[in-house]
Design a protein around this motif. Structure first.
Motif, mmCIF file in Angstrom:
data_model
loop_
_atom_site.group_PDB
_atom_site.id
_atom_site.type_symbol
_atom_site.label_atom_id
_atom_site.label_comp_id
_atom_site.label_asym_id
_atom_site.label_seq_id
_atom_site.Cartn_x
_atom_site.Cartn_y
_atom_site.Cartn_z
ATOM 1 N N UNK A 1 0.796 -1.220 0.000
ATOM 2 C CA UNK A 1 0.000 0.000 0.000
ATOM 3 C C UNK A 1 0.829 1.270 0.000
ATOM 4 N N UNK A 2 1.686 1.420 -1.010
ATOM 5 C CA UNK A 2 2.457 2.653 -1.043
ATOM 6 C C UNK A 2 1.788 3.657 -1.980
ATOM 7 N N UNK A 3 1.903 4.920 -1.649
ATOM 8 C CA UNK A 3 1.370 5.999 -2.480
ATOM 9 C C UNK A 3 2.452 7.060 -2.615
ATOM 10 N N UNK A 4 2.636 7.540 -3.835
ATOM 11 C CA UNK A 4 3.572 8.659 -4.003
ATOM 12 C C UNK A 4 3.292 9.334 -5.335
ATOM 13 N N UNK A 5 3.742 10.571 -5.462
ATOM 14 C CA UNK A 5 3.665 11.311 -6.721
ATOM 15 C C UNK A 5 5.081 11.703 -7.099
ATOM 16 N N UNK A 6 5.380 11.612 -8.383
ATOM 17 C CA UNK A 6 6.688 12.083 -8.833
ATOM 18 C C UNK A 6 6.446 13.207 -9.838
ATOM 19 N N UNK A 7 7.116 14.338 -9.592
ATOM 20 C CA UNK A 7 6.897 15.521 -10.433
ATOM 21 C C UNK A 7 7.829 15.490 -11.633
ATOM 22 N N UNK A 8 7.414 16.176 -12.672
ATOM 23 C CA UNK A 8 8.211 16.229 -13.895
ATOM 24 C C UNK A 8 9.544 16.921 -13.620
ATOM 25 N N UNK A 9 10.611 16.318 -14.092
ATOM 26 C CA UNK A 9 11.922 16.956 -14.029
ATOM 27 C C UNK A 9 12.675 16.791 -12.729
ATOM 28 N N UNK A 10 12.109 16.094 -11.749
ATOM 29 C CA UNK A 10 12.854 15.950 -10.496
ATOM 30 C C UNK A 10 13.644 14.642 -10.475
ATOM 31 N N UNK A 11 14.633 14.608 -9.594
ATOM 32 C CA UNK A 11 15.357 13.356 -9.371
ATOM 33 C C UNK A 11 14.832 12.788 -8.069
ATOM 34 N N UNK A 12 14.198 11.628 -8.170
ATOM 35 C CA UNK A 12 13.525 11.039 -7.014
ATOM 36 C C UNK A 12 14.282 9.781 -6.611
ATOM 37 N N UNK A 13 14.620 9.687 -5.352
ATOM 38 C CA UNK A 13 15.391 8.531 -4.892
ATOM 39 C C UNK A 13 14.530 7.529 -4.154
ATOM 40 N N UNK A 14 14.602 6.272 -4.566
ATOM 41 C CA UNK A 14 13.965 5.192 -3.802
ATOM 42 C C UNK A 14 15.085 4.584 -2.998
ATOM 43 N N UNK A 15 14.883 4.502 -1.695
ATOM 44 C CA UNK A 15 16.034 4.167 -0.887
ATOM 45 C C UNK A 15 15.608 3.252 0.222
ATOM 46 N N UNK A 16 16.498 2.369 0.587
ATOM 47 C CA UNK A 16 16.138 1.420 1.629
ATOM 48 C C UNK A 16 16.962 0.166 1.487
ATOM 49 N N UNK A 17 16.872 -0.702 2.483
ATOM 50 C CA UNK A 17 17.672 -1.923 2.454
ATOM 51 C C UNK A 17 17.267 -2.831 1.287
ATOM 52 N N UNK A 18 18.133 -3.762 0.928
ATOM 53 C CA UNK A 18 17.797 -4.727 -0.119
ATOM 54 C C UNK A 18 16.568 -5.516 0.320
ATOM 55 N N UNK A 19 15.688 -5.780 -0.631
ATOM 56 C CA UNK A 19 14.503 -6.566 -0.321
ATOM 57 C C UNK A 19 13.386 -5.743 0.290
ATOM 58 N N UNK A 20 13.525 -4.394 0.252
ATOM 59 C CA UNK A 20 12.489 -3.553 0.851
ATOM 60 C C UNK A 20 11.358 -3.268 -0.124
#
Lengths: 320, 328
Positions: free
Chosen positions: B34-53
């Motif tokens: 159940x994740x929710x997020x918005x990514x805006x045009x032109x930004x650098x968005x980082x997905x971060x977390x331990x392996x297997x997350x």
């Protein structure tokens, strides 16, 4: 839930790339050499045999395919044995190698469906086999012309063309089997071993096991044994079991096509022989009718195996 | 399609990726929850977390490469599950430890994927030459990929995204296993992409690199996004304050004066002439003004920017200490 877009997008690109890879690979070269050399030996035997003993034969060219000169088997028997090897060699690592090279997710991130990838690989494999078999076929006809000096008739060419088509279909069975195994097993070595195991089982062991099973299912009747005849039930069971193997289907179809005097591939009833002129050849159309069920069996097996692979591949996770 | 149109007004303008309670389950195990997020045009968005997350699974769902169990995601207004070709035509993907056909050259490898993109011969040749030049692989364009180092392969993967002229570039662990020099070069290439207006989605567990390049980050933990926002926002949220400013100055009443600056939550006196302030923004100009106002002599003014590493460590210390081990 419907998806948009054509499943064939990118098919041409995959096909062209795989065909180039197949044809330029060392593996294919080795397999082709193996087949050509063995086939040459068989042809040499057949030509030798024909030159010494042939009187008048309307189907001299076809004899090239079917005559064997002990200890060498006939050309067709060798093909029945070696075509699977060639198809397995092409297919056993087609999908799992993409996983292992980690190219699969990169390819599938392009605007294509998985269908195009699998179909392209299959068609490229089949095209490679078709090219090799056609070359082999031309070689047989050429050698026949040179050494026998008799130009083949229309019917002979027709029959040998039908032979070529059935041989390609037979190759398709083994290609789709080996591709299925390459989807099931992540390790190419396992896929190759299982494919070769199935091939040896069906080509070598099954012809010995099928009659034995038939005797268990329908024990021979002592009355027939006393007359030195095969019990009909046992014979029918044995034939039924044998036909489970594509090798047997290929052999039977070849018999019908390449030996025009073949009237039936199963048990003969007396009423079927009524009015028949024994030993006279059938027209090509009739021979095709006899070989038709076997051919359909081979095509159906190819499709079933391909669909099984297709379903598994669609459901597989992309990440390695 | 109607659903998407109806949903559109909910998302802020210029949003290219919208995920709504996206979930992925394997049997009873939940990979993404159940994740929710918005990514805006032109930004650098980082997905971060331990392996297997759940980072890679989230990425694969965006590309329609794995089925979505529940929730919805829209990429550039398309539904990846139903219109994967539309999505994949516009989105470039560099998978975790990308592979190429070793027996083919760099150009041949790119030609194959360019054909799959449906580019014509002329366009293909032009774009491939340009892309190889940009990732500085022109001189090895006709060498077999088998001879390439890991850094070169990663750059070749990026060249593929450039050939595609992707609007969104999804990079999965692009710098893991690269040497420092190759990493710097690669991060520069990512900045170039951003400068061209490409939206970049970056998954990583290398925190300092993410911090250097990302506008916003989402922190994943066992399939959930536990924190999301810019690094400064997160530090306020997790560390209580974002900036630590150290002032070295001589004068009377400096500490009292510094404490009155708006946004400063705490002033520590470290020595007679050294003070440490905790603030939610960069308060150096105000601090300088404050010192001057009391006729002090300003000797040094430094700021510790909030580090993602500190945020990360603090967050996981507070929650489940066990997970931090896997992160490195």
């Amino acid at each position: 839930m419907r998806r948009e877009g054509s499943p064939f997008e990118g098919l041409g690109a995959v096909f062209a790339k795989e065909l180039t890879d197949n044809i330029s690979s060392v593996r294919m070269l080795v397999l082709e050499l193996l087949i050509v050399l063995t086939a040459l030996a068989a042809l040499y035997g057949a030509i030798d045999n024909l030159r010494q003993n042939t009187a008048e034969d309307p189907f001299l060219l076809l004899r090239l395919f079917t005559l064997s000169n002990a200890p060498l088997p006939s050309f067709v028997a060798i093909l029945g044995f070696l075509i699977p090897l060639m198809a397995i060699g092409l297919g056993f690592d087609s999908v799992n190698s993409e996983f292992n090279r980690r190219t699969l997710s990169r390819l599938l991130a392009q605007p294509i469906y998985r269908d195009a990838l699998l179909m392209g690989k299959f068609l490229a494999g089949l095209a490679t086999l078709a090219v090799s078999l056609t070359a082999l076929w031309l070689m047989v006809i050429g050698l026949g012309l040179i050494f026998l000096g008799v130009p083949p008739g229309t019917e002979e060419i027709g029959r040998s063309l039908v032979f070529l088509v059935i041989a390609i279909v037979y190759a398709g069975v083994w290609l789709s089997l080996s591709m299925l195994l390459s989807i099931v097993f992540r390790s190419p070595a396992t896929a190759a071993l299982v494919a070769l195991g199935i091939w040896l089982f069906l080509a070598v062991l099954w012809p010995m096991l099928a009659p034995a099973f038939a005797q268990i299912i329908a024990p021979p009747d002592p009355r027939y044994l006393a007359l030195g005849l095969e019990t009909p039930d046992t014979g029918l069971w044995s034939q039924f079991l044998l036909r489970l193997s594509p090798n047997d289907l290929f052999g039977e179809a070849m018999l019908a096509i390449l030996s025009p005097t073949t009237r039936t591939l199963g048990a003969v009833f007396l009423d079927q022989l009524r009015g028949a002129v024994m030993g006279s050849p059938l027209p090509l159309g009739e021979s095709i009718m006899i070989a038709w069920p076997q051919t359909v069996g081979l095509i159906a097996t190819t499709i079933v195996l391909f669909v099984a692979g297709y379903i598994l591949f669609q459901r597989q996770e992309v990440r390695a | 399609m109607n659903d998407l149109l109806n949903e559109a007004p909910l998302a802020p303008p210029n949003t290219v990726i919208v995920a709504e309670s996206l979930s992925k389950r394997y049997g009873s195990a939940s990979a993404v929850d159940q994740i929710s997020f918005n990514i805006r045009k032109g930004e650098v968005f980082g997905l971060l977390g331990p392996n297997g997350a759940g980072k890679t699974t989230t990425i694969l769902m965006m590309l329609g490469l794995t089925e979505i169990s529940a929730g919805s995601i829209s990429v550039l207004g398309y539904d990846p599950a139903r219109q994967p070709l539309q999505v994949k035509r516009r989105v470039g993907y560099l998978p975790d430890s990308v592979g190429f056909y070793d027996h083919l050259t760099a150009v041949e490898n790119l030609t194959y994927t360019a054909k799959l993109m449906g580019l014509s011969l002329n366009e293909r040749m032009q774009r491939i030459a340009d892309a190889l030049k940009r990732v500085r692989l022109s001189d090895v364009a006709h060498k077999r990929v088998a001879t390439f180092s890991r850094g070169m392969r990663q750059r070749l993967g990026l060249a593929e995204i450039i050939v595609k002229k992707a609007e969104i570039a999804i990079l999965d662990e692009p710098t893991s296993g690269l040497d420092p020099q190759a990493t710097l070069e690669f991060l520069d290439l990512i900045r170039e992409l951003k400068a061209e207006g490409v939206t970049v989605l970056l998954s990583s567990h290398l925190l300092d690199q993410v911090q250097r390049i990302c506008d916003r980050v989402a922190l994943f933990q066992s399939g959930r996004i536990v924190l999301m926002g810019s690094v400064a926002e997160l530090s306020v949220q997790v560390l209580g304050a974002g900036f630590v400013v150290e002032v070295e100055a001589e004068g009377v009443g400096i500490a009292r004066r510094l404490a009155t600056i708006p946004g400063v939550s705490n002033v520590e006196t470290l020595a007679e002439d050294r003070f440490r302030m905790t603030a939610e923004r960069d308060v150096r100009p105000d601090a300088a003004r404050a010192v001057v106002a009391v006729n002090g002599a300003l000797k040094r003014l430094s700021v510790d920017e909030p580090s993602l590493e500190a945020i990360y460590a603090r967050y996981f210390q507070g929650k489940t200490p066990g997970d931090v081990r896997h992160a490195a």
